[in-house]
Design a protein around this motif. Structure first.
Motif, PDB file in Angstrom:
ATOM      1  N   ILE A 181       0.853  -1.184   0.000  1.00 41.09           N
ATOM      2  CA  ILE A 181       0.000   0.000   0.000  1.00 41.09           C
ATOM      3  C   ILE A 181       0.894   1.240   0.000  1.00 41.09           C
ATOM      4  N   SER A 182       0.311   2.347  -0.409  1.00 40.63           N
ATOM      5  CA  SER A 182       1.035   3.616  -0.423  1.00 40.63           C
ATOM      6  C   SER A 182       0.044   4.731  -0.132  1.00 40.63           C
ATOM      7  N   VAL A 231      -6.193   3.189  -3.077  1.00 40.43           N
ATOM      8  CA  VAL A 231      -7.628   3.497  -3.107  1.00 40.43           C
ATOM      9  C   VAL A 231      -8.404   2.219  -2.833  1.00 40.43           C
ATOM     10  N   ARG A 232      -9.462   2.352  -2.058  1.00 39.68           N
ATOM     11  CA  ARG A 232     -10.350   1.245  -1.756  1.00 39.68           C
ATOM     12  C   ARG A 232     -11.760   1.818  -1.623  1.00 39.68           C
ATOM     13  N   PRO A 233     -12.793   1.058  -2.058  1.00 39.38           N
ATOM     14  CA  PRO A 233     -14.157   1.590  -1.945  1.00 39.38           C
ATOM     15  C   PRO A 233     -14.509   2.041  -0.529  1.00 39.38           C
ATOM     16  N   GLN A 234     -14.037   1.304   0.467  1.00 35.42           N
ATOM     17  CA  GLN A 234     -14.246   1.695   1.860  1.00 35.42           C
ATOM     18  C   GLN A 234     -12.913   2.201   2.416  1.00 35.42           C
ATOM     19  N   THR A 235     -12.789   3.510   2.501  1.00 36.95           N
ATOM     20  CA  THR A 235     -11.522   4.110   2.933  1.00 36.95           C
ATOM     21  C   THR A 235     -11.145   3.662   4.329  1.00 36.95           C
ATOM     22  N   TYR A 236     -12.136   3.417   5.178  1.00 33.99           N
ATOM     23  CA  TYR A 236     -11.822   3.038   6.558  1.00 33.99           C
ATOM     24  C   TYR A 236     -10.990   1.762   6.606  1.00 33.99           C
ATOM     25  N   GLN A 237     -11.139   0.876   5.594  1.00 30.53           N
ATOM     26  CA  GLN A 237     -10.357  -0.358   5.595  1.00 30.53           C
ATOM     27  C   GLN A 237      -8.878  -0.074   5.371  1.00 30.53           C
ATOM     28  N   LEU A 238      -8.562   0.934   4.556  1.00 29.61           N
ATOM     29  CA  LEU A 238      -7.172   1.339   4.384  1.00 29.61           C
ATOM     30  C   LEU A 238      -6.588   1.830   5.702  1.00 29.61           C
ATOM     31  N   VAL A 239      -7.377   2.617   6.442  1.00 29.45           N
ATOM     32  CA  VAL A 239      -6.910   3.128   7.732  1.00 29.45           C
ATOM     33  C   VAL A 239      -6.670   1.974   8.695  1.00 29.45           C
ATOM     34  N   LEU A 240      -7.555   0.993   8.708  1.00 30.47           N
ATOM     35  CA  LEU A 240      -7.375  -0.156   9.600  1.00 30.47           C
ATOM     36  C   LEU A 240      -6.156  -0.981   9.193  1.00 30.47           C
ATOM     37  N   GLN A 241      -5.866  -1.043   7.910  1.00 30.99           N
ATOM     38  CA  GLN A 241      -4.635  -1.713   7.477  1.00 30.99           C
ATOM     39  C   GLN A 241      -3.412  -1.010   8.051  1.00 30.99           C
TER      40      GLN A 241
END
Length: 297
Positions: free
Chosen positions: A139-140, A144-154
């Motif tokens: 990730i960088s 981009v992901r449809p649910q941005t919160y999942q990127l934050v949790l990653q």
């Protein structure tokens, strides 16, 4: 009125009574008797089935069994909820500190929030001497992901795992010669062997369009003393910062390294669970495929 006429009248009344009786019987009594017989047959069938099952047939005994079963069900429900609360605890405090509810977090966190978190964690790791390679990390800041919160949790999973890693004196190995999540070889980098994996989703039913449970994982390769690896693994089971260790491979450090008597290298896959709707409480979850949901979740 002579005797003959009275007899005819009596016979007529008697005949009418018989006709009325037959009419009432055919219209009401016979169907009722038929229903009663059917009910008795069903009762007999149910009684025989209960006798065959071994259940007691008196109310008091059945009530005691029902009360015991309800107590066990309530205890199992409390245990399940406590287990869910523990295994999803890694994100809870941070979410509730920054947002009103988990659902508010899911709906309100933005790409700008994600990018700020990415740069913050990158700077934090750099201060610990850990260099990230985006090709290996997976990730960088542009992800981009449809649910941005999942990127934050990653990102928060990555931070929690690396915090535990550095707190126990474990050092990430360089990613040179290793591959990223797509199987491509690292481009001659000395960046850390840290990879953020794709979220794993679990569903109650195959037809559901929203997951019941998410699992965010990080793959890392580290070196350190055996006791430090042990302490790192023990950290995974703390109540307020629980994370999973789903894979582990441990071996001695390369012979050419100095002071390797107690030095080992470990390849680990660690992660954290998250329930998208924190209010959900259910009995069983079924994974998307082919993984099996851990017991109790």
């Amino acid at each position: 009125m002579n005797t003959m006429n009275r007899q005819h009248i009596l016979l007529g009344v008697a005949g009418l009574a018989i006709v009325l009786y037959l009419a009432v019987y055919l219209m009401f009594a016979h169907p009722l008797a038929r229903d009663v017989k059917a009910y008795r047959n069903r009762v007999d069938t149910k009684r025989n089935a209960l006798r065959g099952s071994g259940w007691p047939l008196n109310y008091e005994a059945l009530q005691k069994i029902a009360d015991t079963t309800e107590r066990k069900r309530a205890a199992a429900e409390r245990h399940k909820n406590a287990l869910l609360d523990r295994t999803t605890s890694l994100f809870r405090e941070r979410i509730l500190r920054l947002y009103e509810t988990p659902l508010h977090f899911q709906n309100q966190v933005s790409r700008l929030d994600y990018q700020e978190e990415f740069y913050r964690i990158e700077r934090k790791l750099t201060e610990h001497g850990i260099k990230l390679d985006r090709d290996i990390l997976g990730i960088s800041e542009e992800s981009v992901r449809p649910q941005t919160y999942q990127l934050v949790l990653q990102l928060w999973t990555l931070e929690a795992i690396t915090d535990a890693m550095t707190a126990h004196n474990l050092r990430p190995l360089p990613a040179r010669g290793r591959t990223n999540t797509e199987g491509r070889a690292a481009k001659g980098t000395n960046g850390a062997a840290l990879t953020v994996l794709e979220p794993e989703t679990f569903y109650l039913k195959g037809a559901d369009d929203k997951p019941y449970l998410l699992h965010f994982a990080v793959r890392l390769e580290v070196e350190g003393a055996v006791q430090d690896v042990y302490r790192f693994l023990a950290t995974a089971h703390t109540d307020n910062a629980f994370f999973t260790v789903t894979q582990m491979e441990l071996h001695k450090a390369l012979p050419e390294k100095q002071n390797t008597a107690d030095l080992v290298e470990a390849a680990l896959e660690c992660g954290a669970f998250y329930i998208p709707d924190g209010s959900v409480r259910i009995e069983q979850a079924i994974p998307e495929a082919p993984r099996v949901l851990p017991p109790g979740a």
